[in-house]
Design an enzyme around this catalytic site. Structure first.
Site, PDB file in Angstrom:
ATOM      1  N   ASP A   2       0.808  -1.213   0.000  1.00 18.24           N
ATOM      2  CA  ASP A   2       0.000   0.000   0.000  1.00 18.24           C
ATOM      3  C   ASP A   2       0.848   1.274   0.000  1.00 18.24           C
ATOM      4  O   ASP A   2       1.922   1.319   0.587  1.00 18.24           O
ATOM      5  CB  ASP A   2      -0.912  -0.010   1.232  1.00 18.24           C
ATOM      6  CG  ASP A   2      -2.044   0.986   1.083  1.00 18.24           C
ATOM      7  OD1 ASP A   2      -2.321   1.405  -0.055  1.00 18.24           O
ATOM      8  OD2 ASP A   2      -2.637   1.361   2.112  1.00 18.24           O
ATOM      9  N   HIS A  19       3.398   2.676  -8.797  1.00 13.42           N
ATOM     10  CA  HIS A  19       3.210   1.231  -9.012  1.00 13.42           C
ATOM     11  C   HIS A  19       4.459   0.617  -9.652  1.00 13.42           C
ATOM     12  O   HIS A  19       4.848  -0.496  -9.309  1.00 13.42           O
ATOM     13  CB  HIS A  19       1.994   0.971  -9.904  1.00 13.42           C
ATOM     14  CG  HIS A  19       0.690   1.398  -9.281  1.00 13.42           C
ATOM     15  ND1 HIS A  19       0.386   1.157  -7.958  1.00 13.42           N
ATOM     16  CD2 HIS A  19      -0.393   2.046  -9.803  1.00 13.42           C
ATOM     17  CE1 HIS A  19      -0.821   1.642  -7.693  1.00 13.42           C
ATOM     18  NE2 HIS A  19      -1.309   2.193  -8.798  1.00 13.42           N
ATOM     19  N   LEU A 113      10.457 -21.066  -1.491  1.00 11.00           N
ATOM     20  CA  LEU A 113       9.500 -20.065  -1.017  1.00 11.00           C
ATOM     21  C   LEU A 113       8.160 -20.203  -1.743  1.00 11.00           C
ATOM     22  O   LEU A 113       8.112 -20.282  -2.969  1.00 11.00           O
ATOM     23  CB  LEU A 113      10.063 -18.654  -1.258  1.00 11.00           C
ATOM     24  CG  LEU A 113       9.131 -17.513  -0.846  1.00 11.00           C
ATOM     25  CD1 LEU A 113       9.022 -17.394   0.669  1.00 11.00           C
ATOM     26  CD2 LEU A 113       9.582 -16.186  -1.445  1.00 11.00           C
TER      27      LEU A 113
HETATM   28  C1  FPP Z   1      -1.761  -0.006  -3.499  1.00 14.18           C
HETATM   29  O1  FPP Z   1      -1.299   1.328  -3.542  1.00 14.18           O
HETATM   30  C2  FPP Z   1      -1.170  -0.773  -4.591  1.00 14.18           C
HETATM   31  C3  FPP Z   1      -1.880  -1.261  -5.654  1.00 14.18           C
HETATM   32  C4  FPP Z   1      -3.341  -1.079  -5.782  1.00 14.18           C
HETATM   33  C5  FPP Z   1      -1.210  -1.986  -6.758  1.00 14.18           C
HETATM   34  C6  FPP Z   1       0.034  -2.744  -6.390  1.00 14.18           C
HETATM   35  C7  FPP Z   1       0.611  -3.347  -7.602  1.00 14.18           C
HETATM   36  C8  FPP Z   1       1.924  -3.401  -7.917  1.00 14.18           C
HETATM   37  C9  FPP Z   1       3.000  -2.981  -7.006  1.00 14.18           C
HETATM   38  C10 FPP Z   1       2.409  -3.914  -9.239  1.00 14.18           C
HETATM   39  C11 FPP Z   1       1.744  -5.085  -9.886  1.00 14.18           C
HETATM   40  C12 FPP Z   1       1.735  -6.310  -9.115  1.00 14.18           C
HETATM   41  C13 FPP Z   1       2.602  -7.350  -9.187  1.00 14.18           C
HETATM   42  C14 FPP Z   1       2.318  -8.532  -8.306  1.00 14.18           C
HETATM   43  C15 FPP Z   1       3.820  -7.398 -10.038  1.00 14.18           C
HETATM   44  P1  FPP Z   1      -2.342   2.491  -3.806  1.00 14.18           P
HETATM   45  O2  FPP Z   1      -2.392   2.772  -5.274  1.00 14.18           O
HETATM   46  O3  FPP Z   1      -3.660   2.134  -3.184  1.00 14.18           O
HETATM   47  O4  FPP Z   1      -1.662   3.681  -3.073  1.00 14.18           O
HETATM   48  P2  FPP Z   1      -2.400   4.875  -2.323  1.00 14.18           P
HETATM   49  O5  FPP Z   1      -3.146   4.253  -1.176  1.00 14.18           O
HETATM   50  O6  FPP Z   1      -1.286   5.749  -1.898  1.00 14.18           O
HETATM   51  O7  FPP Z   1      -3.330   5.520  -3.322  1.00 14.18           O
END
Ligand code: FPP
Length: 241
Positions: A2, A19, A113
């Protein structure tokens, strides 16, 4: 994982930049999990609620996932890592499945893992689905409602997306980044007795050292599982981030 969006916005970048940076944290975290002797690691990548994000952001996320899989499959295999994905796989686009399915199949015999990505995952949906599947088995005569009385929790666990993980499905530690202090529909059943570590830093800043510190904090907790028990060592190795 997050805080990607906030991490980017604070730096005056578009959210998707967070991301991209967030995805680059996965490899070092996987290596650190191996080094720490963690047996199972689940990364919450995309929730059932995340589908409400703008199309453009969703498109970038799927692109990042595909790129990650293409780039890392060889190394994950060489390191004996097994990859699972939990969630509503049927909602993912054919272009994503085309990349994902062969990687899952290729790594399926690996015994190192146990890495899981939660994608289009929601724990309430998982539990509701388990109840439906159990009910269907009762209708077909394979099960009887009284089985739940006899085998209780263990039996319902067989219907969860994490069933295949066996004992490792039980979560020991949940690490939540970004300063939020909530569970957000993540592994509600499996984390019933998990320890929680909340970190103020955003996922793109999460380092192997932060991971190690969280595990050290975990190992100093007194886990009593509702009883009066003594300190336990990492029981199942199910660390979740
Ligand atoms: C949450 O941060 C994160 C996500 C919704 C996406 C996470 C995905 C990745 C890191 C990449 C793709 C996945 C893989 C497994 C390679 P947020 O966007 O909710 O952040 P915020 O709360 O600050 O808005």
């Amino acid at each position: 994982m997050d805080g990607n969006g906030r991490w980017a916005q604070r730096r005056h970048h578009p959210r998707v930049f967070g991301h991209v940076r967030g995805a680059s944290r996965i490899k070092p975290v996987v290596r650190e999990a191996e080094r720490l002797g963690v047996k199972a690691l689940t990364l919450y990548a995309f929730s059932t609620e995340n589908w409400t994000r703008p199309e453009e952001e969703l498109g970038v996320l799927w692109k990042i996932l595909k790129k990650f899989l293409k780039r890392e499959a060889d190394e994950l295999d060489a390191r004996n890592v097994r990859l699972r994905v939990i969630g509503e796989l049927e909602r993912l686009g054919p272009d994503v499945r085309e990349v994902l399915d062969p990687v899952i199949a290729r790594l399926s015999k690996n015994t190192g893992l146990q890495l899981t990505f939660a994608v289009s995952y929601g724990s309430r949906r998982e539990i509701a689905r388990a109840a439906r599947l159990f009910a269907e088995d009762c209708v077909s005569g394979k099960r009887h409602p009284s089985d739940l009385q006899e085998r209780g929790d263990d039996l319902l666990e067989e219907y969860l997306w994490t069933a295949d993980l066996g004992e490792l499905a039980q979560v020991d530690l949940v690490i939540r980044t970004s300063g939020e202090k909530r569970i957000s529909n993540f592994l509600l059943w499996q984390a019933a007795y998990a320890e929680f570590v909340f970190l103020d830093l955003c996922w793109p800043d999460f380092s192997p050292q932060d991971f190690e510190q969280a595990v050290v904090e975990y190992s100093n907790r007194d886990r009593r599982f509702g009883g009066l028990g003594q300190k336990k060592e990492l029981k199942t190795g199910g660390i979740r981030a």
